[in-house]
Design an enzyme around this catalytic site. Structure first.
Site, short mmCIF file in Angstrom:
data_model
loop_
_atom_site.label_atom_id
_atom_site.label_comp_id
_atom_site.label_asym_id
_atom_site.label_seq_id
_atom_site.Cartn_x
_atom_site.Cartn_y
_atom_site.Cartn_z
N ASN A 122 0.91 -1.53 0.22
CA ASN A 122 -0.38 0.02 0.07
C ASN A 122 1.29 1.11 0.14
OD1 ASN A 122 -2.29 2.05 0.86
ND2 ASN A 122 -2.63 1.20 2.74
N SER A 131 2.74 -1.61 10.36
CA SER A 131 3.49 -1.66 10.53
C SER A 131 4.94 -2.88 10.48
CB SER A 131 3.70 -1.67 11.97
OG SER A 131 3.81 0.18 12.41
N LYS A 175 -0.25 4.09 -0.78
CA LYS A 175 -0.86 5.29 0.02
C LYS A 175 -0.61 6.25 -1.00
CE LYS A 175 -0.42 3.19 4.86
NZ LYS A 175 -1.24 3.57 6.42
N HIS A 187 -10.16 0.87 4.41
CA HIS A 187 -8.55 1.33 5.28
C HIS A 187 -9.41 2.26 5.88
CE1 HIS A 187 -4.40 2.86 6.22
NE2 HIS A 187 -4.77 1.87 5.20
N GLY A 235 1.40 2.76 10.82
CA GLY A 235 2.80 3.79 10.73
C GLY A 235 3.37 4.00 12.02
N GLU A 258 -6.11 -5.09 10.44
CA GLU A 258 -5.27 -3.52 10.53
C GLU A 258 -5.73 -2.51 12.00
OE1 GLU A 258 -3.14 -2.82 6.57
OE2 GLU A 258 -4.81 -1.35 6.75
N GLU A 272 -7.56 4.74 7.17
CA GLU A 272 -7.62 6.53 6.71
C GLU A 272 -8.79 7.23 6.18
OE1 GLU A 272 -3.53 5.89 5.15
OE2 GLU A 272 -2.86 4.77 6.20
P1 PGA Z 1 2.06 0.75 8.21
O1 PGA Z 1 0.67 0.61 6.67
O2 PGA Z 1 2.66 -0.44 6.89
O3 PGA Z 1 3.13 1.82 7.22
O4 PGA Z 1 1.68 0.67 8.96
C1 PGA Z 1 -0.24 -0.29 6.47
C2 PGA Z 1 -1.29 0.13 6.50
O5 PGA Z 1 -2.22 1.35 6.21
O6 PGA Z 1 -1.87 -0.38 5.11
#
Ligand code: PGA
Length: 252
Positions: free
Chosen positions: A9, A212, A11, A95, A173, A167, A97
């Site tokens: 991903n 992460s 982003k 997601h 993150g 998640e 976000e």
């Molecule tokens: P991250 O993001 O690996 O940077 O924690 C994962 C995600 O949001 O899908």
């Protein structure tokens, strides 16, 4: 036996030239190996560049978001058929976000899942609890309710037609990851909920973990038997770390 699945991903990162370069490096890095299914989800504007970089590599293309409508007066949205046209087979839906920053409701997410299925796209439905919800012992309830609300009246004949990504919001993150046992526990809840919704085929559906994921924790995360792969954000922005994650996933 469920085949492992590793999804990048990216982003809102990388312009198309950068995306092409990174996708090419990843395609080279995973070439010629038996391994997990690998998917890259770049931004909409880089789909074309990444599609051309991945051609013939076996690495598949996905998007990070999609509209719930097939077409129409929805300025700024991208319809499922447009993603299929751009070469996508996969799309992230719900997601955290999108849920928190863009106020996506359970109904919108449910309708996006349905729209993906009408178009033949595989939705990767993301669920997970916040730190506060975890702190007050609500993880199970939250994950269950996000799932059941997103799957109302959704029919699934083929277990490969939908993937769930667990998640935990607090792990995205942050560099913090749950213990393997906790991931296993939640994946078990996800599988039970899927069984309640879809019946026997739930045993063949893939449930992946995100938040992460890194070279350092991938082996630990994949030791849990119900973890069928990973959704990788930050660590997918470097070819070296992402390819290493793919390789470890192929060895487990
Ligand atoms: P991250 O993001 O690996 O940077 O924690 C994962 C995600 O949001 O899908």
């Amino acid at each position: 036996m469920r085949k492992k699945l590793v999804i990048a991903n990216w982003k809102m990162n990388l312009i198309s030239g950068q995306a092409h370069t990174l996708a090419s490096a990843i395609a080279r890095g995973v070439a010629g190996r038996e391994g997990p299914d690998v998917v890259i989800t770049p931004s909409f504007t880089s789909l074309g560049a990444v599609a051309s970089a991945l051609e013939g590599s076996g690495v598949e293309l996905g998007a990070q978001n999609v509209s719930w409508a097939d077409s129409g007066e929805l300025t700024g949205e991208v319809a499922p058929a447009m993603l299929v046209d751009a070469g996508c087979r996969w799309v992230l839906v719900g997601h955290s976000e999108r849920r928190s920053v863009f106020s996506e409701s359970q109904t919108m997410i449910r309708n996006k899942v349905a729209a993906c299925m009408r178009a033949g796209l595989i939705p990767v439905l993301c669920v997970g609890e916040t730190a506060e919800e975890k702190g007050s012992g609500k993880t199970e309830r939250i994950v269950e309710s996000q799932l059941t609300n997103s799957l109302i009246d959704i029919d699934l004949a083929n277990p490969g037609g939908l993937v769930v990504a667990y998640e935990p919001v607090w792990a995205i993150g942050t560099g913090e990851v749950p213990l393997a046992g906790d991931v296993e526990l939640v994946h078990g809840i996800v599988r039970d909920t899927l069984a309640g919704t879809f019946g026997l085929i739930a045993g063949e559906m893939r449930i992946i973990y995100g938040g992460s994921v890194s070279v350092d924790n991938i082996a630990m995360l994949l030791t849990a038997p119900d973890v069928d792969g990973v959704l990788v954000g930050g660590s997918s922005l470097q070819a070296e770390s992402f390819v290493r994650i793919v390789r470890v996933a192929g060895e487990i």
